[in-house]
Design a protein around this motif. Sequence first.
Motif, PDB file in Angstrom:
ATOM      1  N   ASN A 162      38.784  33.018  37.022  1.00  0.00           N
ATOM      2  CA  ASN A 162      40.216  32.703  37.036  1.00  0.00           C
ATOM      3  C   ASN A 162      41.001  33.916  37.517  1.00  0.00           C
ATOM      4  O   ASN A 162      41.886  33.812  38.361  1.00  0.00           O
ATOM      5  CB  ASN A 162      40.698  32.301  35.642  1.00  0.00           C
ATOM      6  N   VAL A 163      40.646  35.073  36.955  1.00  0.00           N
ATOM      7  CA  VAL A 163      41.301  36.307  37.373  1.00  0.00           C
ATOM      8  C   VAL A 163      41.074  36.519  38.870  1.00  0.00           C
ATOM      9  O   VAL A 163      41.992  36.841  39.630  1.00  0.00           O
ATOM     10  CB  VAL A 163      40.755  37.515  36.574  1.00  0.00           C
ATOM     11  N   ASN A 164      39.831  36.284  39.297  1.00  0.00           N
ATOM     12  CA  ASN A 164      39.530  36.481  40.708  1.00  0.00           C
ATOM     13  C   ASN A 164      40.352  35.572  41.608  1.00  0.00           C
ATOM     14  O   ASN A 164      40.775  35.971  42.681  1.00  0.00           O
ATOM     15  CB  ASN A 164      38.043  36.227  40.959  1.00  0.00           C
ATOM     16  N   PHE A 165      40.553  34.364  41.145  1.00  0.00           N
ATOM     17  CA  PHE A 165      41.324  33.418  41.947  1.00  0.00           C
ATOM     18  C   PHE A 165      42.744  33.935  42.146  1.00  0.00           C
ATOM     19  O   PHE A 165      43.253  33.968  43.266  1.00  0.00           O
ATOM     20  CB  PHE A 165      41.351  32.038  41.265  1.00  0.00           C
ATOM     21  N   VAL A 166      43.350  34.393  41.066  1.00  0.00           N
ATOM     22  CA  VAL A 166      44.736  34.845  41.149  1.00  0.00           C
ATOM     23  C   VAL A 166      44.851  36.083  42.041  1.00  0.00           C
ATOM     24  O   VAL A 166      45.668  36.116  42.980  1.00  0.00           O
ATOM     25  CB  VAL A 166      45.290  35.135  39.735  1.00  0.00           C
ATOM     26  N   ILE A 167      44.005  37.081  41.811  1.00  0.00           N
ATOM     27  CA  ILE A 167      44.193  38.315  42.592  1.00  0.00           C
ATOM     28  C   ILE A 167      43.784  38.126  44.053  1.00  0.00           C
ATOM     29  O   ILE A 167      44.391  38.699  44.950  1.00  0.00           O
ATOM     30  CB  ILE A 167      43.508  39.550  41.950  1.00  0.00           C
ATOM     31  N   THR A 168      42.798  37.269  44.293  1.00  0.00           N
ATOM     32  CA  THR A 168      42.424  37.004  45.683  1.00  0.00           C
ATOM     33  C   THR A 168      43.566  36.289  46.396  1.00  0.00           C
ATOM     34  O   THR A 168      43.900  36.610  47.545  1.00  0.00           O
ATOM     35  CB  THR A 168      41.158  36.131  45.741  1.00  0.00           C
ATOM     36  N   ALA A 169      44.165  35.329  45.714  1.00  0.00           N
ATOM     37  CA  ALA A 169      45.264  34.582  46.335  1.00  0.00           C
ATOM     38  C   ALA A 169      46.422  35.514  46.669  1.00  0.00           C
ATOM     39  O   ALA A 169      46.991  35.439  47.763  1.00  0.00           O
ATOM     40  CB  ALA A 169      45.719  33.456  45.414  1.00  0.00           C
ATOM     41  N   ILE A 170      46.753  36.433  45.752  1.00  0.00           N
ATOM     42  CA  ILE A 170      47.855  37.362  46.033  1.00  0.00           C
ATOM     43  C   ILE A 170      47.530  38.221  47.254  1.00  0.00           C
ATOM     44  O   ILE A 170      48.349  38.382  48.159  1.00  0.00           O
ATOM     45  CB  ILE A 170      48.133  38.268  44.807  1.00  0.00           C
ATOM     46  N   ALA A 171      46.295  38.755  47.283  1.00  0.00           N
ATOM     47  CA  ALA A 171      45.911  39.609  48.406  1.00  0.00           C
ATOM     48  C   ALA A 171      45.961  38.829  49.717  1.00  0.00           C
ATOM     49  O   ALA A 171      46.419  39.332  50.745  1.00  0.00           O
ATOM     50  CB  ALA A 171      44.510  40.177  48.181  1.00  0.00           C
ATOM     51  N   TYR A 172      45.523  37.586  49.659  1.00  0.00           N
ATOM     52  CA  TYR A 172      45.508  36.769  50.871  1.00  0.00           C
ATOM     53  C   TYR A 172      46.934  36.483  51.345  1.00  0.00           C
ATOM     54  O   TYR A 172      47.243  36.626  52.529  1.00  0.00           O
ATOM     55  CB  TYR A 172      44.762  35.456  50.606  1.00  0.00           C
ATOM     56  N   VAL A 173      47.768  36.103  50.397  1.00  0.00           N
ATOM     57  CA  VAL A 173      49.156  35.792  50.753  1.00  0.00           C
ATOM     58  C   VAL A 173      49.836  37.018  51.361  1.00  0.00           C
ATOM     59  O   VAL A 173      50.638  36.905  52.293  1.00  0.00           O
ATOM     60  CB  VAL A 173      49.919  35.270  49.516  1.00  0.00           C
ATOM     61  N   SER A 174      49.473  38.210  50.863  1.00  0.00           N
ATOM     62  CA  SER A 174      50.114  39.408  51.402  1.00  0.00           C
ATOM     63  C   SER A 174      49.756  39.616  52.878  1.00  0.00           C
ATOM     64  O   SER A 174      50.576  40.099  53.655  1.00  0.00           O
ATOM     65  CB  SER A 174      49.753  40.631  50.571  1.00  0.00           C
ATOM     66  N   ILE A 175      48.535  39.218  53.282  1.00  0.00           N
ATOM     67  CA  ILE A 175      48.186  39.311  54.711  1.00  0.00           C
ATOM     68  C   ILE A 175      49.059  38.339  55.504  1.00  0.00           C
ATOM     69  O   ILE A 175      49.587  38.670  56.570  1.00  0.00           O
ATOM     70  CB  ILE A 175      46.693  38.984  54.942  1.00  0.00           C
ATOM     71  N   VAL A 176      49.233  37.141  54.951  1.00  0.00           N
ATOM     72  CA  VAL A 176      50.045  36.136  55.641  1.00  0.00           C
ATOM     73  C   VAL A 176      51.492  36.622  55.746  1.00  0.00           C
ATOM     74  O   VAL A 176      52.131  36.509  56.798  1.00  0.00           O
ATOM     75  CB  VAL A 176      49.966  34.786  54.889  1.00  0.00           C
ATOM     76  N   ILE A 177      52.005  37.204  54.648  1.00  0.00           N
ATOM     77  CA  ILE A 177      53.384  37.711  54.673  1.00  0.00           C
ATOM     78  C   ILE A 177      53.525  38.810  55.733  1.00  0.00           C
ATOM     79  O   ILE A 177      54.455  38.800  56.544  1.00  0.00           O
ATOM     80  CB  ILE A 177      53.797  38.249  53.285  1.00  0.00           C
ATOM     81  N   LEU A 178      52.567  39.728  55.736  1.00  0.00           N
ATOM     82  CA  LEU A 178      52.609  40.798  56.743  1.00  0.00           C
ATOM     83  C   LEU A 178      52.639  40.195  58.142  1.00  0.00           C
ATOM     84  O   LEU A 178      53.432  40.584  58.993  1.00  0.00           O
ATOM     85  CB  LEU A 178      51.385  41.718  56.588  1.00  0.00           C
ATOM     86  N   PHE A 179      51.769  39.223  58.354  1.00  0.00           N
ATOM     87  CA  PHE A 179      51.649  38.604  59.672  1.00  0.00           C
ATOM     88  C   PHE A 179      52.991  38.015  60.121  1.00  0.00           C
ATOM     89  O   PHE A 179      53.439  38.239  61.235  1.00  0.00           O
ATOM     90  CB  PHE A 179      50.572  37.517  59.626  1.00  0.00           C
ATOM     91  N   PHE A 180      53.639  37.290  59.230  1.00  0.00           N
ATOM     92  CA  PHE A 180      54.879  36.644  59.632  1.00  0.00           C
ATOM     93  C   PHE A 180      56.076  37.586  59.649  1.00  0.00           C
ATOM     94  O   PHE A 180      57.065  37.297  60.302  1.00  0.00           O
ATOM     95  CB  PHE A 180      55.161  35.409  58.762  1.00  0.00           C
ATOM     96  N   SER A 181      55.987  38.708  58.944  1.00  0.00           N
ATOM     97  CA  SER A 181      57.159  39.580  58.970  1.00  0.00           C
ATOM     98  C   SER A 181      57.162  40.559  60.141  1.00  0.00           C
ATOM     99  O   SER A 181      58.147  41.248  60.348  1.00  0.00           O
ATOM    100  CB  SER A 181      57.331  40.316  57.641  1.00  0.00           C
ATOM    101  N   VAL A 182      56.075  40.613  60.920  1.00  0.00           N
ATOM    102  CA  VAL A 182      56.125  41.484  62.098  1.00  0.00           C
ATOM    103  C   VAL A 182      56.399  40.659  63.360  1.00  0.00           C
ATOM    104  O   VAL A 182      56.089  41.087  64.459  1.00  0.00           O
ATOM    105  CB  VAL A 182      54.828  42.313  62.266  1.00  0.00           C
ATOM    106  N   SER A 183      57.004  39.521  63.196  1.00  0.00           N
ATOM    107  CA  SER A 183      57.296  38.556  64.280  1.00  0.00           C
ATOM    108  C   SER A 183      56.160  38.440  65.296  1.00  0.00           C
ATOM    109  O   SER A 183      56.254  38.939  66.415  1.00  0.00           O
ATOM    110  CB  SER A 183      58.611  38.867  65.000  1.00  0.00           C
ATOM    111  N   PRO A 184      55.094  37.744  64.878  1.00  0.00           N
ATOM    112  CA  PRO A 184      53.904  37.636  65.714  1.00  0.00           C
ATOM    113  C   PRO A 184      54.155  36.852  67.008  1.00  0.00           C
ATOM    114  O   PRO A 184      53.368  36.943  67.933  1.00  0.00           O
ATOM    115  CB  PRO A 184      52.920  36.903  64.820  1.00  0.00           C
ATOM    116  N   TRP A 185      55.266  36.092  67.039  1.00  0.00           N
ATOM    117  CA  TRP A 185      55.513  35.270  68.234  1.00  0.00           C
ATOM    118  C   TRP A 185      56.135  36.061  69.381  1.00  0.00           C
ATOM    119  O   TRP A 185      56.157  35.606  70.492  1.00  0.00           O
ATOM    120  CB  TRP A 185      56.417  34.086  67.857  1.00  0.00           C
TER     121      TRP A 185
END
Lengths: 468, 125, 53
Positions: A162-185
């Motif tokens: 359960n702990v792994n699920f939560v921390i993995t999800a946060i880490a994953y979302v942070s990659i997605v956030i980074l990706f979208f905040s550097v205007s990839p388009w």
Amino acid sequence: MTAAVETGKTTTIHGDRVSLLRVLGPAHVWALGVGIVLVGEFTGWNFSADKGGALAALIVCWIVGLLYTSVAMIDSEVTSTVAAAGGQYAQAKHIVGPLMAFNVALFLVFAYTMLEVSDAILLGDTIVAKAGVEGLTHNSFIAATIVVLAWLNYRGVLMTLNVNFVITAIAYVSIVILFFSVSPWTQGAVLKLNELVTPGNALPYGWIGVIAAFQFGIWYYLGIEGTTQAAEEVRSPARSLPYGTMAGMITLLIAAAMTWYVCASMMPWEYLGITYYPLWDAGKLSGSPLLEELLFVATLLSALASANGCINDAARAWFSLGRDRYLPSWFSAVHPKYRTPYRSILFLLPIALAFAFIADLNQAITFSILSGVLQYTFMSINIMMFRKKWPLGTIRRGYTHPFHPLPAIVLFCLCVVTFFAIFLGFGSQLIAMTIFYFLISLWFHFYRYKFVRRGDQFTMPWPKPQGY
Amino acid sequence: MPRYTPPEQSKVGQIFDIAVVVVAIFVALWLPLKLGLAGAAKSIDALDTKTWDSLGQNATMASIWEKLGYTPETAHDVIRNHFHYIIDWPTLIIMAVVLIGYFVFLFRASDREYREVINEKFEDK
Amino acid sequence: MWMGLSYVCWGISAVLALWMLYDWFKVDTTYSEETLTSSREGELEAVSETHRI
């Protein structure tokens, strides 16, 4: 084994026997697989840029992605059929033979323990780098990581994952956030791919650099096959394991592509190839303090998630070795209250600690990769033998992978290329490790195997294999 | 075929076997580090003039290096530190022989043990 | 602050390590070795397979 089998949601007690607890669902399988691997996006994959340039890192990201897709498909088929703790170990035991199984279990324990060591070192170094305080060493953080996670594993698999699920999800979302905040388009605003990766520097070493890059390309995905270790604790392994593993693989392919795109567009390859924190650096270079903090935290969380999953997997493999008496049966004890292989967890703890204190990150990663590739080589041959000994239709398979034997052939060829890549960087280490496995195999075959009950090892309710 | 009954292992024997495995693990992982076998051949091809231009960095790259806190002098050792991929045939052949030999032994010895397992398992029934 | 955190980490490690050692000792002395090592591979599979095949 007759009556007294309860398959309730929380208890799985066979008479007065103590067994592992069947409580996990597909999300936990995903968390175990992706949790172990995701740290590879935060550090490690970028060393492939060092070996062959930024473009080489992208090429291996795709080709090694293909290798791991084959691994995931093959693994899903075999493990949805041979659902036992130990994963590939139990597969090898039923399909190839005891000595192979012994070696596979050692590959697993080495790969995961060294990965755990790398994670702990990474976490310690990241904190030290962040603090920038004179005299602060990483040792206390390493110790805390390894001991706290071992404790979590000791106390039960459900909470651990359960702990792994939560921390993995946060880490994953942070990659997605980074990706979208550097205007990839749009290129040119934050991302400057065409100015950083030019025809002149895309492949600085030519194609041999691409091959050499395979070694660290493995790091994009290493460990996804660890999902099988949970087989004995998943509620319906035949369904959850293929589902969780495949979902994990798709998640990782997306994360790897995003990570490469952002990092290669933000740093020169020479720097990308040597930094220990490519994503954290990308956060810094974006100029946003918020992103920088987010990626710092995500780096720590991904390292934690990975080490956590590794402790889980290494302990399961070690436990299975004890249960079949390949190693002293003392290791096969299950905690009567927490239902975890507690002695195996405790035994591996000081080993991980010792290596975390003496090895450095690069070396630990290399040990892990070496054992991983040896294991994938086995898997490609294993699936061939599995289909030959029990052709489709002779036993119930939870999942049947398509295009057989193509994935197995692809996997085998890519393993050969990776061995060559390792030769270009760490050839003597590979020889040393193989000699170790060879010697310990002799020890097992001629001495230790006498303590093993022969027929009892084969636990699956299958018909006799064809050709025997 | 009579069932094979393995001998019970004594406590001392168990402890001894654990010790053997632990020592083997440490030797295998530690020895290459001690002997300095670990690590690939990377060396610096030094340049006399240390400017961003001579290091092959365009304006964008140079600005990022500077943002990361590098000067041409400090970046020189990073940028000019190159791999030298040389295929050392004797080592490659030794590696191939060791690997193939290892896998051949593994599969052959496993098969011998496997036949025993299958015989015992399926003749009982 | 970071130095303090470092000491806290040592503290937590020591406490949890001691707790695990204590629990290990307690479990090993409370239960018989036979109970503890009674787990067998594939038991559940054997049951569910016969139902579903």
